[in-house]
Design a protein around this motif. Structure first.
Motif, mmCIF file in Angstrom:
data_model
loop_
_atom_site.group_PDB
_atom_site.id
_atom_site.type_symbol
_atom_site.label_atom_id
_atom_site.label_comp_id
_atom_site.label_asym_id
_atom_site.label_seq_id
_atom_site.Cartn_x
_atom_site.Cartn_y
_atom_site.Cartn_z
ATOM 1 N N GLU A 90 -9.555 39.880 34.330
ATOM 2 C CA GLU A 90 -8.417 38.992 34.141
ATOM 3 C C GLU A 90 -8.689 37.613 34.744
ATOM 4 O O GLU A 90 -8.170 36.611 34.269
ATOM 5 C CB GLU A 90 -7.145 39.581 34.768
ATOM 6 C CG GLU A 90 -6.645 40.831 34.087
ATOM 7 C CD GLU A 90 -7.373 42.089 34.508
ATOM 8 O OE1 GLU A 90 -8.011 42.074 35.591
ATOM 9 O OE2 GLU A 90 -7.333 43.068 33.765
ATOM 10 N N ASP A 91 -9.499 37.553 35.792
ATOM 11 C CA ASP A 91 -9.822 36.279 36.413
ATOM 12 C C ASP A 91 -10.899 35.508 35.645
ATOM 13 O O ASP A 91 -11.090 34.313 35.871
ATOM 14 C CB ASP A 91 -10.286 36.496 37.854
ATOM 15 C CG ASP A 91 -9.184 37.049 38.733
ATOM 16 O OD1 ASP A 91 -8.003 36.871 38.365
ATOM 17 O OD2 ASP A 91 -9.493 37.671 39.763
ATOM 18 N N THR A 125 -11.031 35.406 32.211
ATOM 19 C CA THR A 125 -10.543 34.976 30.914
ATOM 20 C C THR A 125 -9.424 33.958 31.077
ATOM 21 O O THR A 125 -8.755 33.908 32.102
ATOM 22 C CB THR A 125 -10.022 36.170 30.100
ATOM 23 O OG1 THR A 125 -9.004 36.831 30.848
ATOM 24 C CG2 THR A 125 -11.146 37.145 29.806
ATOM 25 N N GLU A 126 -9.252 33.161 30.056
ATOM 26 C CA GLU A 126 -8.202 32.155 30.069
ATOM 27 C C GLU A 126 -7.498 32.190 28.723
ATOM 28 O O GLU A 126 -8.133 32.230 27.670
ATOM 29 C CB GLU A 126 -8.811 30.779 30.299
ATOM 30 C CG GLU A 126 -7.807 29.670 30.335
ATOM 31 C CD GLU A 126 -8.454 28.326 30.596
ATOM 32 O OE1 GLU A 126 -7.731 27.328 30.574
ATOM 33 O OE2 GLU A 126 -9.676 28.272 30.802
ATOM 34 N N ARG A 186 -5.043 30.234 26.132
ATOM 35 C CA ARG A 186 -4.530 28.914 25.803
ATOM 36 C C ARG A 186 -3.742 28.995 24.506
ATOM 37 O O ARG A 186 -4.076 29.759 23.617
ATOM 38 C CB ARG A 186 -5.660 27.906 25.602
ATOM 39 C CG ARG A 186 -6.407 27.578 26.849
ATOM 40 C CD ARG A 186 -7.384 26.468 26.570
ATOM 41 N NE ARG A 186 -8.149 26.133 27.755
ATOM 42 C CZ ARG A 186 -9.087 25.229 27.789
ATOM 43 N NH1 ARG A 186 -9.401 24.570 26.690
ATOM 44 N NH2 ARG A 186 -9.732 24.981 28.906
#
Length: 64
Positions: free
Chosen positions: A28-29, A31-32, A34
């Motif tokens: 989870e840290d 990936t981003e 948008r």
């Protein structure tokens, strides 16, 4: 010397020489997420007829 003592000695020597591994990073840290712009962004679509403009060919550059 027992096998456990040899393993502990080897492990402590390895830690003394190389240190400790970094902490794991959660997925989870890494990936981003948008939001997509309404028009898809400039250059978001693929145009096969215009793709030659963005890549160079050594044979064409040399005039072959």
């Amino acid at each position: 010397m027992s096998d456990d003592g040899a393993v502990d000695l080897a492990a402590s020597a390895r830690i003394a020489r190389f240190g400790k591994l970094p902490e794991r990073i959660r997925y989870e840290d890494m990936t981003e997420v948008r939001e997509v712009s309404p028009n898809g962004g400039i250059g978001a679509s693929y145009n096969p007829e215009g793709s030659w403009q963005y890549f160079s060919c050594l044979a064409l550059d040399l005039g072959l």
